[in-house]
Design an enzyme around this catalytic site. Structure first.
Site: not given
Ligand SMILES: [Zn+2]
Length: 457
Positions: A125, A209, A212, A272, A323
């Site tokens: 990102y 992403h 949010r 997650h 992660d």
């Molecule tokens: Zn992540």
């Protein structure tokens, strides 16, 4: 590290049906397995090994965060949380250059290989320069990640991230998020720029992403415009605050909202998915999408514990990712996946089903299946047509010496901290020998220089 056909004779190899004896493994110059034949006789001159496993898929990585690992463990003035950690991470993300991203990623990927990951999905990102302006080449930083993967030898699924908002209801991005700013159009341009890099060792997907950071209409637009069959990943329901904000903004919980509003199927990986209602567990499991579990990061950030037992009972698919890279080891990831469940439930041996009662075998094989799906590449099994991604364990180590093959995975995942991975083949190339990455010295030197420069910047 030339691309050559090769072969290996394994006295024990973990195949689709379980451990098999005297397996002749052979691969072609493109790195595809041609043969995984049990009951073979070792051909003259063929290299031999004791215990051989398929290499693990790391389905969730933010490579640049490797350089931050262990540096965010001092308490602030008030209670610390995911959100205070994120501020520190942003400060770091806003300094790192494309060259530095490449060096950190190469270090990370070499470490991942040494510990038994042979492929990685990069949720990428940082797309703009330090001032938030576009690079002349839209895929500048993504190409750096691809170069790092090539240098290390790890297989890569590159997922350019779409990141438009700071929170639900399309809140404008904060200055700290300026390098992430992308909408569907820019992400699709980056995907297009990466097309020439696609091949047996590299796939390109995309990643909204989180709920949010993107609107549901952007998410639908990106999913529809991406070429068919390409992987789509999204962070979801990692934090309780995020669940409450989603309820406030939409009247629905995040996973419910996503499933109500978008067509979620097996090309999706929900990273997650920590906080799920019973109905969401059932919906996620039934969709065929993969849950992307990152137990060491989820523990480090205080996220919560994934409802693994109920998800397995519902037939859900899962894989593992490192992660934020507080760990680079699939052993530690899977160990903590199981240990989190034991601690929460005050029980033992949770990750099993009716057929597979061996926790370590269940975890390794299911994480491979889910990870292969999430990566969108031909991975996860030592069988003809899949990539030649394999690990040779150190059969001389006291933990493995003379062991029955059925106990090898238990020792590997649940005993001690020595790295039992001795040699690693990724896409038909030997990249780790005797526990060392073949390009380790140069990669480590570059990484150290970057960390020193970032510390003094
Ligand atoms: Zn992540």
């Amino acid at each position: 590290m030339s691309d050559q056909a090769g072969s290996l004779f394994a006295r024990h190899a973990l195949l689709a049906g379980g451990w098999a004896r005297d397996v002749l493994l052979a691969w072609d110059a493109q790195g595809d397995l041609l043969q995984a034949e049990p009951g073979a006789v070792p051909p003259p001159g063929c290299e031999q090994a004791g215990y051989v496993l398929p290499g693990m898929v790391n389905l969730h990585s933010h490579a640049f965060q490797r350089a931050l690992g262990g540096l965010t463990e001092k308490a602030g003035p008030g209670p610390d949380s995911f959100w205070t950690w994120r501020e520190l991470m942003y400060r770091f993300a806003n300094r790192i250059s494309p060259e530095q991203i490449e060096a950190v990623a190469a270090q990370l990927y070499a470490e991942c290989l040494r510990h038994g990951y042979t492929s990685v999905c990069e949720f990428h990102y940082i797309q703009r320069d330090v001032n938030g302006e576009p690079y002349a080449r839209p895929a500048e930083t993504a190409e750096r990640v691809a170069r790092a993967a090539h240098k290390s030898g790890i297989g890569l699924t590159l997922l350019p991230v779409m990141y438009s908002y700071a929170g639900f209801n399309e809140q404008p991005l904060t200055p700290g998020q300026r390098r992430f700013r992308t909408g569907p159009e820019l992400v699709l341009r980056i995907v297009e720029a990466l097309e020439p890099l696609r091949g047996p060792q590299l796939e390109v997907g995309a990643a909204p992403h989180s709920l949010r950071a993107v609107s549901i209409s952007q998410l639908r637009e990106l999913a529809q415009a991406l070429p068919a069959g390409r992987p789509l990943h999204i962070h979801i329901a990692e934090q309780q605050l995020e669940v409450r904000q989603c309820l406030d903004a939409t009247g629905r919980r995040p996973v419910d909202y996503l499933f109500d509003e978008a067509a979620i199927d097996a090309r999706w990986c929900l990273v997650h998915a920590t906080h799920l209602s019973d109905a969401e567990i059932a919906r996620l499991a039934a969709s065929g999408a993969c849950a992307g579990l990152c137990p060491t990061t989820e523990a480090n950030l205080g996220d919560g514990i994934f409802p693994l037992e109920a998800f397995i009972a519902a037939g859900g698919r899962f894989g593992i990712g490192s992660d934020s890279h507080v760990s680079q080891s699939p052993v530690e990831e899977l160990r903590w996946l199981e240990y989190g469940q034991r601690l929460a439930q005050q029980r033992r041996n949770v990750a099993v089903d009716g057929e597979q009662r061996d926790v370590a075998a269940f975890l390794w094989q299911r994480a491979l299946q889910g990870g292969a799906q999430a990566a969108g590449r031909r991975l996860g099994l030592l069988t003809p047509g899949r990539r030649a991604d394999l690990l040779v364990l150190d059969s001389d180590h006291p933990n493995l010496d003379g062991l029955d093959a059925s106990d090898v995975l238990g020792r590997f995942l649940f005993c001690g901290n020595d790295n039992l991975v001795r040699d690693v083949l990724a896409g038909g190339r030997w990249v780790v020998r005797g526990g060392r990455h073949l390009d380790q010295d140069a990669i480590v030197q570059d990484y150290k220089a970057v960390v020193r420069a970032l510390r003094t910047a």
